[in-house]
Design a protein around this motif. Structure first.
Motif, mmCIF file in Angstrom:
data_model
loop_
_atom_site.group_PDB
_atom_site.id
_atom_site.type_symbol
_atom_site.label_atom_id
_atom_site.label_comp_id
_atom_site.label_asym_id
_atom_site.label_seq_id
_atom_site.Cartn_x
_atom_site.Cartn_y
_atom_site.Cartn_z
ATOM 1 N N ASP A 8 30.957 49.300 41.147
ATOM 2 C CA ASP A 8 29.963 50.045 41.918
ATOM 3 C C ASP A 8 30.654 50.445 43.227
ATOM 4 N N ILE A 9 29.966 51.193 44.079
ATOM 5 C CA ILE A 9 30.663 51.698 45.277
ATOM 6 C C ILE A 9 30.150 51.094 46.586
ATOM 7 N N GLU A 10 28.884 50.626 46.601
ATOM 8 C CA GLU A 10 28.302 50.216 47.882
ATOM 9 C C GLU A 10 28.990 48.992 48.488
ATOM 10 N N HIS A 60 28.265 53.471 39.034
ATOM 11 C CA HIS A 60 27.528 53.980 40.197
ATOM 12 C C HIS A 60 26.979 55.379 39.900
ATOM 13 N N HIS A 104 26.624 45.217 45.570
ATOM 14 C CA HIS A 104 25.778 45.145 46.766
ATOM 15 C C HIS A 104 24.635 44.174 46.523
ATOM 16 N N HIS A 115 20.046 47.627 47.382
ATOM 17 C CA HIS A 115 19.017 48.218 46.519
ATOM 18 C C HIS A 115 19.084 47.536 45.154
HETATM 19 ZN ZN LIG Z 1 25.939 52.116 43.308
#
Ligand SMILES: [Zn+2]
Length: 272
Positions: A8-10, A60, A104, A115
């Motif tokens: 994922d990127i967050e 993501h 995240h 989230h």
């Molecule tokens: Zn994400």
């Protein structure tokens, strides 16, 4: 030992703002390169530690963020959506472990860009009475396939909330959250070095790790961001409305619960 790396990127080092996570922004083009480098660092760590095969899935947004030509070429890339296993796309029974990179914390927490699945639609999600974020939800799906989560990276809030779910998991903290859109972060280079070392360490500790298992049928509960989302979602007859923003449903398995949640997430676009 076959390994799946979920990205994922967050939770990637130096990512703190939504513009870094959304296509169409100059900053996103930089952040997706950092995401790809952290994925490659985990690939290196997995192979350093004795992996025989590594798949990297892109989990993501559109599931089309990783720069394929910059990813460690030893890995197979799993990308594109929709796909039935969602963020566990590419996982099969018999894999030795799952690594979560750039993750995240769950919605309503103080982590960077926190989230759960869909920030516009979902406020809180519980399975069998336990509130879970994406790591817990998808870690339980991996558990259903008999595969443990052995490594995870993200901010300190993510690590703190996730550690109790996976007691043998190795965590690499990429940044200290100082707000939803702020952090004290490792540099991209330092983060990659830490992720490679952590992933290698996780491979060495794979023996005692056990899959996260939930009782079935799974009782799922969902708090929506607005009553309008609950109005929409409870058109699905399998969902029971509890109050203005709370719904519940029963699912035969974690996989079915996640497929329902992902269907609701897709439906939510009707309210945009
Ligand atoms: Zn994400």
């Amino acid at each position: 030992m076959r390994i799946l790396i979920v990205t994922d990127i967050e939770g990637v080092a130096s990512v703190v703002h939504p513009e870094q996570t959304r296509e169409g922004n100059a900053e996103y083009e930089i952040a997706r390169r950092w995401m790809t480098r952290e994925a490659s660092a985990a690939v290196c760590g997995a192979f350093d530690g004795g992996a025989s095969e590594v798949r990297v899935n892109d989990s993501h947004g559109s599931y089309r963020n990783l720069l394929a030509d910059e990813l460690d070429p030893r890995a197979r890339l799993v990308h594109g959506k929709p796909r039935t296993l969602g963020m566990m796309g590419g996982l099969e029974a018999g894999f030795a472990g799952v690594m979560l990179v750039g993750f995240h914390s769950r919605a309503q927490t103080q982590g960077v860009l926190a989230h759960t699945i869909n920030s516009a639609a979902f406020a809180r999600v519980w399975l069998n009475g336990k509130e879970l974020g994406e790591a817990g939800l998808y870690g339980a799906l991996a558990g259903e396939l008999g595969v443990p989560v052995i490594f995870a990276s993200g901010d300190d809030i993510f690590a703190g909330e996730t550690r109790p779910l996976f007691p043998h998991c190795v965590f690499t903290v990429t940044k200290q959250a100082t707000g939803r859109h702020s952090a004290i972060s490792l540099s991209p280079q330092a983060s990659c070095e830490a992720i490679r070392a952590g992933a290698r360490q996780a491979m060495a500790a794979i023996g005692p790790a056990s899959p996260l298992l939930l009782d079935t049928p799974v009782q799922a509960r969902l708090q929506t961001q607005t009553p309008a989302h609950a109005d929409l979602f409870c058109q699905w007859p399998a969902l029971e409305r509890i109050d203005g923003v709370t719904l519940q449903f029963s699912a035969a398995s974690v996989e079915h619960a996640l497929r329902m949640l992902n269907c609701l997430s897709a439906m939510a676009s009707a309210l945009r």
